[in-house]
Design an enzyme around this catalytic site. Sequence first.
Site, PDB file in Angstrom:
ATOM      1  N   LYS A  19       0.849  -1.120  -0.076  1.00 34.07           N
ATOM      2  CA  LYS A  19       0.016  -0.140  -0.149  1.00 34.07           C
ATOM      3  C   LYS A  19       0.986   1.137  -0.111  1.00 34.07           C
ATOM      4  CE  LYS A  19      -2.527  -0.208   3.378  1.00 34.07           C
ATOM      5  NZ  LYS A  19      -3.385   0.362   4.461  1.00 34.07           N
ATOM      6  N   ARG A 127      11.535 -10.693   5.869  1.00 30.52           N
ATOM      7  CA  ARG A 127      11.983  -9.375   6.308  1.00 30.52           C
ATOM      8  C   ARG A 127      12.868  -9.397   7.656  1.00 30.52           C
ATOM      9  NH1 ARG A 127       7.495  -4.547   5.817  1.00 30.52           N
ATOM     10  NH2 ARG A 127       6.956  -5.524   7.697  1.00 30.52           N
ATOM     11  N   ARG A 160      11.693  -8.555  13.389  1.00 35.23           N
ATOM     12  CA  ARG A 160      10.707  -7.870  14.337  1.00 35.23           C
ATOM     13  C   ARG A 160       9.565  -8.894  14.553  1.00 35.23           C
ATOM     14  NH1 ARG A 160       8.407  -3.998  11.027  1.00 35.23           N
ATOM     15  NH2 ARG A 160       7.347  -3.144  12.810  1.00 35.23           N
ATOM     16  N   ARG A 171      -2.147 -11.157  12.239  1.00 39.65           N
ATOM     17  CA  ARG A 171      -2.496  -9.766  11.646  1.00 39.65           C
ATOM     18  C   ARG A 171      -3.403 -10.039  10.540  1.00 39.65           C
ATOM     19  NH1 ARG A 171       2.789  -7.133  10.414  1.00 39.65           N
ATOM     20  NH2 ARG A 171       1.572  -5.081  10.099  1.00 39.65           N
TER      21      ARG A 171
END
Length: 223
Positions: A19, A127, A160, A171
């Site tokens: 996004k 990531r 993270r 999520r």
Amino acid sequence: MGLSKMIRAVIMGPPGSGKGTMSARIIKSFGLQHMSSGDILRANIQDKTELGLLMKSCIDQGQLVPDDIISRLILNDLRKIDSSGWLLDGFPRTVSQAEALDHAFALDTVINLNVPFQTIKERLTSRWTHIPSGRVYNTDFNPPKVPGLDDVTGEPLVQRDDDRPETVTRRLKSYETQTEPVLEFYRSKGVLETFTGTETNKIWPHVEAFLHRKFSSLSQRAA
């Protein structure tokens, strides 16, 4: 582009759907103002506005911030730029927020990025971050020169909490549950435009072409 002053759009998509990148391209190509709900909420807390203090009080007590407070915060900022066109990111998240926005402004379009959850999971769980600098690596398409170490300092990279597989799954499920009714709300109003794909670079040409058509159609209506 004079007409861009009046375009009002919302961009939606799950975390990790691209996004941010898509928003940056839309703003650059079409001259819209980017309105991020996260930025607006943080600025209000930092400036200790009345609504910002209300929101901080909820957060400090571990409570969810009520929809009406969030809606008032966002709508206050949108009214300040009433003569400009904007792209709103991160709001609305619930049908109640969507209704509040609908009462205040007529939206021209809602762009929904439909990226398969499996793709997002692979993207986010690949990531790794160098915490002190904020540098982010991706083991698939932007790996560090030495696995597990930052290119500049040689210090260890960490994953993270938000990027751990179990957190990502949670999520995404939460996003789906909360957002599907909002998408349905906009679908019923005829302003929802969904773009499906696995890569931003491949989705972007379709978004760009759609927005050019949208601008052209609004321009003809205004003439």
